[in-house]
Write a protein that holds these residues in place. Sequence first.
Motif, PDB file in Angstrom:
ATOM      1  N   MET A   1       0.837  -1.179   0.000  1.00 50.88           N
ATOM      2  CA  MET A   1       0.000   0.000   0.000  1.00 50.88           C
ATOM      3  C   MET A   1       0.882   1.242   0.000  1.00 50.88           C
ATOM      4  N   VAL A   2       0.567   2.135  -0.875  1.00 51.29           N
ATOM      5  CA  VAL A   2       1.325   3.375  -1.016  1.00 51.29           C
ATOM      6  C   VAL A   2       0.691   4.440  -0.128  1.00 51.29           C
ATOM      7  N   ILE A   3       1.519   5.091   0.686  1.00 53.02           N
ATOM      8  CA  ILE A   3       1.026   6.150   1.563  1.00 53.02           C
ATOM      9  C   ILE A   3       1.504   7.508   1.046  1.00 53.02           C
ATOM     10  N   THR A   4       0.953   8.550   1.597  1.00 48.27           N
ATOM     11  CA  THR A   4       1.232   9.914   1.132  1.00 48.27           C
ATOM     12  C   THR A   4       2.716  10.251   1.177  1.00 48.27           C
ATOM     13  N   SER A   5       3.389   9.855   2.236  1.00 43.76           N
ATOM     14  CA  SER A   5       4.828  10.165   2.328  1.00 43.76           C
ATOM     15  C   SER A   5       5.622   9.437   1.237  1.00 43.76           C
ATOM     16  N   ASP A   6       5.170   8.238   0.840  1.00 42.37           N
ATOM     17  CA  ASP A   6       5.820   7.517  -0.261  1.00 42.37           C
ATOM     18  C   ASP A   6       5.647   8.275  -1.573  1.00 42.37           C
ATOM     19  N   GLU A   8       5.149  11.490  -1.930  1.00 41.12           N
ATOM     20  CA  GLU A   8       5.967  12.700  -1.881  1.00 41.12           C
ATOM     21  C   GLU A   8       7.436  12.391  -2.149  1.00 41.12           C
ATOM     22  N   ALA A   9       7.933  11.303  -1.586  1.00 39.09           N
ATOM     23  CA  ALA A   9       9.321  10.903  -1.826  1.00 39.09           C
ATOM     24  C   ALA A   9       9.521  10.537  -3.293  1.00 39.09           C
ATOM     25  N   PHE A  10       8.539   9.856  -3.887  1.00 38.02           N
ATOM     26  CA  PHE A  10       8.611   9.489  -5.302  1.00 38.02           C
ATOM     27  C   PHE A  10       8.605  10.744  -6.176  1.00 38.02           C
ATOM     28  N   GLN A  11       7.757  11.698  -5.842  1.00 37.88           N
ATOM     29  CA  GLN A  11       7.714  12.962  -6.601  1.00 37.88           C
ATOM     30  C   GLN A  11       9.078  13.643  -6.565  1.00 37.88           C
ATOM     31  N   SER A  12       9.669  13.682  -5.399  1.00 38.50           N
ATOM     32  CA  SER A  12      10.977  14.326  -5.246  1.00 38.50           C
ATOM     33  C   SER A  12      12.047  13.594  -6.048  1.00 38.50           C
ATOM     34  N   ALA A  13      12.066  12.272  -5.956  1.00 33.73           N
ATOM     35  CA  ALA A  13      13.059  11.477  -6.682  1.00 33.73           C
ATOM     36  C   ALA A  13      12.849  11.593  -8.196  1.00 33.73           C
ATOM     37  N   LYS A  23       2.095  15.727 -10.664  1.00 40.35           N
ATOM     38  CA  LYS A  23       0.996  16.011  -9.746  1.00 40.35           C
ATOM     39  C   LYS A  23       0.828  14.804  -8.840  1.00 40.35           C
ATOM     40  N   SER A  24       0.217  15.020  -7.710  1.00 43.88           N
ATOM     41  CA  SER A  24       0.084  13.981  -6.700  1.00 43.88           C
ATOM     42  C   SER A  24      -0.596  12.718  -7.240  1.00 43.88           C
ATOM     43  N   PHE A  25      -1.705  12.880  -7.964  1.00 42.45           N
ATOM     44  CA  PHE A  25      -2.440  11.712  -8.467  1.00 42.45           C
ATOM     45  C   PHE A  25      -1.619  10.945  -9.504  1.00 42.45           C
ATOM     46  N   GLU A  26      -0.856  11.685 -10.322  1.00 41.77           N
ATOM     47  CA  GLU A  26      -0.022  11.037 -11.342  1.00 41.77           C
ATOM     48  C   GLU A  26       1.149  10.300 -10.694  1.00 41.77           C
ATOM     49  N   ALA A  27       1.753  10.918  -9.687  1.00 44.53           N
ATOM     50  CA  ALA A  27       2.852  10.274  -8.975  1.00 44.53           C
ATOM     51  C   ALA A  27       2.368   9.008  -8.270  1.00 44.53           C
ATOM     52  N   ARG A  28       1.190   9.066  -7.659  1.00 42.27           N
ATOM     53  CA  ARG A  28       0.630   7.882  -6.993  1.00 42.27           C
ATOM     54  C   ARG A  28       0.396   6.756  -7.993  1.00 42.27           C
ATOM     55  N   ARG A  29      -0.162   7.099  -9.153  1.00 43.85           N
ATOM     56  CA  ARG A  29      -0.428   6.088 -10.174  1.00 43.85           C
ATOM     57  C   ARG A  29       0.867   5.436 -10.653  1.00 43.85           C
ATOM     58  N   LEU A  30       1.879   6.247 -10.950  1.00 43.47           N
ATOM     59  CA  LEU A  30       3.158   5.698 -11.410  1.00 43.47           C
ATOM     60  C   LEU A  30       3.844   4.866 -10.330  1.00 43.47           C
ATOM     61  N   ARG A  36       3.731  -2.611  -8.212  1.00 41.01           N
ATOM     62  CA  ARG A  36       3.117  -3.825  -8.751  1.00 41.01           C
ATOM     63  C   ARG A  36       4.090  -4.581  -9.643  1.00 41.01           C
ATOM     64  N   GLN A  37       4.830  -3.853 -10.450  1.00 38.24           N
ATOM     65  CA  GLN A  37       5.828  -4.476 -11.315  1.00 38.24           C
ATOM     66  C   GLN A  37       6.895  -5.196 -10.484  1.00 38.24           C
ATOM     67  N   MET A  38       7.348  -4.562  -9.427  1.00 34.00           N
ATOM     68  CA  MET A  38       8.348  -5.178  -8.566  1.00 34.00           C
ATOM     69  C   MET A  38       7.787  -6.421  -7.880  1.00 34.00           C
ATOM     70  N   GLU A  39       6.518  -6.378  -7.490  1.00 31.89           N
ATOM     71  CA  GLU A  39       5.888  -7.554  -6.883  1.00 31.89           C
ATOM     72  C   GLU A  39       5.865  -8.720  -7.854  1.00 31.89           C
ATOM     73  N   LEU A  40       5.567  -8.449  -9.110  1.00 30.54           N
ATOM     74  CA  LEU A  40       5.510  -9.506 -10.109  1.00 30.54           C
ATOM     75  C   LEU A  40       6.878 -10.081 -10.431  1.00 30.54           C
ATOM     76  N   ILE A  41       7.866  -9.228 -10.480  1.00 29.80           N
ATOM     77  CA  ILE A  41       9.210  -9.673 -10.841  1.00 29.80           C
ATOM     78  C   ILE A  41       9.883 -10.426  -9.701  1.00 29.80           C
ATOM     79  N   TYR A  42       9.752  -9.947  -8.500  1.00 31.14           N
ATOM     80  CA  TYR A  42      10.467 -10.515  -7.366  1.00 31.14           C
ATOM     81  C   TYR A  42       9.591 -11.376  -6.471  1.00 31.14           C
ATOM     82  N   GLN A  43       8.806 -12.265  -7.077  1.00 29.88           N
ATOM     83  CA  GLN A  43       8.005 -13.190  -6.286  1.00 29.88           C
ATOM     84  C   GLN A  43       8.903 -14.298  -5.754  1.00 29.88           C
ATOM     85  N   PRO A  44       8.660 -14.756  -4.552  1.00 28.52           N
ATOM     86  CA  PRO A  44       9.418 -15.913  -4.070  1.00 28.52           C
ATOM     87  C   PRO A  44       9.002 -17.153  -4.848  1.00 28.52           C
TER      88      PRO A  44
END
Length: 70
Positions: A1-6, A8-13, A23-30, A36-44
Amino acid sequence: MVITSDVEAFQSAYKARFGVSLKSFEARRLLELLVRQMELIYQPISKQQLLSINVNENSNEQSQPKPATD
């Protein structure tokens, strides 16, 4: 789950790396897509899957010709 501070950190990076302000909604979507991509790639993998990979690698090694020695 992505939280607001995540987000904001993503926007900055993202701005530091690409020079584009998101924008906040675009950063959250990306960010959610990236997570999700990382979850799919790095499954145990299970022990069964690991064993089948090892069996396939061993059979591939046996089918390849040995290099000639001088």
